[in-house]
Design a protein around this motif. Sequence first.
Motif, PDB file in Angstrom:
ATOM      1  N   ASP A 103       2.746   3.276  -5.633  1.00 26.09           N
ATOM      2  CA  ASP A 103       1.762   3.649  -6.641  1.00 26.09           C
ATOM      3  C   ASP A 103       1.068   2.413  -7.200  1.00 26.09           C
ATOM      4  OD1 ASP A 103       2.366   6.322  -6.346  1.00 26.09           O
ATOM      5  OD2 ASP A 103       3.798   6.356  -8.020  1.00 26.09           O
ATOM      6  N   SER A 146       0.804  -1.222   0.000  1.00 24.40           N
ATOM      7  CA  SER A 146       0.000   0.000   0.000  1.00 24.40           C
ATOM      8  C   SER A 146       0.840   1.276   0.000  1.00 24.40           C
ATOM      9  CB  SER A 146      -0.942   0.008   1.203  1.00 24.40           C
ATOM     10  OG  SER A 146      -0.250   0.277   2.410  1.00 24.40           O
ATOM     11  N   GLU A 147       2.140   1.156   0.181  1.00 26.24           N
ATOM     12  CA  GLU A 147       3.005   2.341   0.129  1.00 26.24           C
ATOM     13  C   GLU A 147       3.243   2.825  -1.298  1.00 26.24           C
ATOM     14  OE1 GLU A 147       6.721   2.238   2.216  1.00 26.24           O
ATOM     15  OE2 GLU A 147       6.043   0.597   3.485  1.00 26.24           O
ATOM     16  N   ASP A 202      -0.503   3.412  10.476  1.00 27.37           N
ATOM     17  CA  ASP A 202      -0.630   4.391  11.555  1.00 27.37           C
ATOM     18  C   ASP A 202      -0.686   3.701  12.920  1.00 27.37           C
ATOM     19  OD1 ASP A 202      -0.655   6.396   9.664  1.00 27.37           O
ATOM     20  OD2 ASP A 202      -2.834   6.672   9.702  1.00 27.37           O
ATOM     21  N   LYS A 248      -2.581   1.626  -3.329  1.00 29.57           N
ATOM     22  CA  LYS A 248      -1.864   2.676  -2.604  1.00 29.57           C
ATOM     23  C   LYS A 248      -2.768   3.329  -1.556  1.00 29.57           C
ATOM     24  CE  LYS A 248       1.187   6.654  -3.054  1.00 29.57           C
ATOM     25  NZ  LYS A 248       1.938   7.546  -3.978  1.00 29.57           N
ATOM     26  N   GLY A 249      -2.249   3.424  -0.334  1.00 34.24           N
ATOM     27  CA  GLY A 249      -2.971   4.065   0.758  1.00 34.24           C
ATOM     28  C   GLY A 249      -4.022   3.212   1.431  1.00 34.24           C
ATOM     29  N   SER A 250      -4.241   1.997   0.933  1.00 33.29           N
ATOM     30  CA  SER A 250      -5.351   1.181   1.435  1.00 33.29           C
ATOM     31  C   SER A 250      -5.105   0.586   2.811  1.00 33.29           C
ATOM     32  CB  SER A 250      -5.667   0.065   0.442  1.00 33.29           C
ATOM     33  OG  SER A 250      -4.553  -0.791   0.267  1.00 33.29           O
ATOM     34  N   ARG A 251      -3.847   0.568   3.274  1.00 35.10           N
ATOM     35  CA  ARG A 251      -3.544   0.037   4.606  1.00 35.10           C
ATOM     36  C   ARG A 251      -2.954   1.122   5.508  1.00 35.10           C
ATOM     37  NH1 ARG A 251      -6.823  -3.971   4.403  1.00 35.10           N
ATOM     38  NH2 ARG A 251      -6.209  -5.734   3.099  1.00 35.10           N
ATOM     39  N   GLN A 252      -3.294   2.371   5.246  1.00 32.33           N
ATOM     40  CA  GLN A 252      -2.736   3.444   6.052  1.00 32.33           C
ATOM     41  C   GLN A 252      -3.147   3.328   7.511  1.00 32.33           C
ATOM     42  OE1 GLN A 252      -0.492   5.666   4.721  1.00 32.33           O
ATOM     43  NE2 GLN A 252      -0.115   6.103   6.893  1.00 32.33           N
ATOM     44  N   ASP A 253      -4.344   2.808   7.777  1.00 36.26           N
ATOM     45  CA  ASP A 253      -4.774   2.651   9.170  1.00 36.26           C
ATOM     46  C   ASP A 253      -3.890   1.660   9.917  1.00 36.26           C
ATOM     47  OD1 ASP A 253      -5.702   0.540   7.622  1.00 36.26           O
ATOM     48  OD2 ASP A 253      -7.661   0.437   8.601  1.00 36.26           O
TER      49      ASP A 253
END
Length: 307
Positions: free
Chosen positions: A22, A19-20, A34, A26-31
């Motif tokens: 492109d 998810s880091e 965090d 991308k961004g789908s595992r930011q939770d």
Amino acid sequence: MGKLALVAKITHVPSIVLSEFDGPRKGSRQDAIDGLKAIGQRCRDLGVDTLVVFDTHWLVNASYHLNCTRHWEGRYTSNELPHFISNMPYAIPGNPELGHLLARVANRMGVDTLAHEGTTLAPEYGTLVPMRYMNPDQHFKAVSVSALCMAHYLNDSARLGWAFRRAIEDEYDGTVALLASGSLSHRFAQNGLAPEYAFKLWSPFLETLDREVVRLWQAGEWQAFCEMLPEYAVKGHGEGFMHDTAMMLGALGWSEYRGQAEVITPYFGASGTGQINVVFPVTPVTGSAIPAAQASSAQGFQAVSRL
């Protein structure tokens, strides 16, 4: 006298790394990222010097093993999911002094354990993925512990966790966090269906089971959970047969633990599996030996973990 400052159950699902970059994920595992960073910050705030990781990707067939070499560095590609984790750089300082101490006390307490310092053995991604987010600046030392145990009883894993706590609190000059790195249910989506199950569980049964486990943790219903753990490990497809969870609970006091779980990253589905980041407050344990260390005859607890 040392301190066990923090205990947590953490995710290492490979889609976190994916998810880091492109692409559609991308961004789908930011939770999840965090959450790992937040737990890492708590460890910093508590003065932790070493993260001990119970790694459900380190498979062993005899004894418990600790990788405590002085420094790991290299690039890692997952043999399971090379399209998710490929050429991932890592650099982590180890803690051989603590590793040998943990093994020595575990053996003293009757749990067959070996510490490996002079080894070329690299950590598995159950250690490397959390370290990527919790320890990017090499602030912490680390010790990796085998937790995919193929011929081990869950009660021995609980006793190992208790031995580690005794080693830390009675003989270590420092502050430690214990991290159980593994999922809840771990039934991957059937081949060819992984994209369809990227963000959900394989079955409603497994999701219901996992959510009830999280409820028990948050309510502090440890007697009920400890009694169900051997069966949950099998019927719930627990990752590493849930040996990381048994180690973690052994350190906390097993069924006599009185803490309530604090969810950092809410439960989520990933490729059919159930994932979470959750912290367990470290509470005092009375007596000289954890009940789990004496509970091999308890109903269900002696069940062999291998399937």
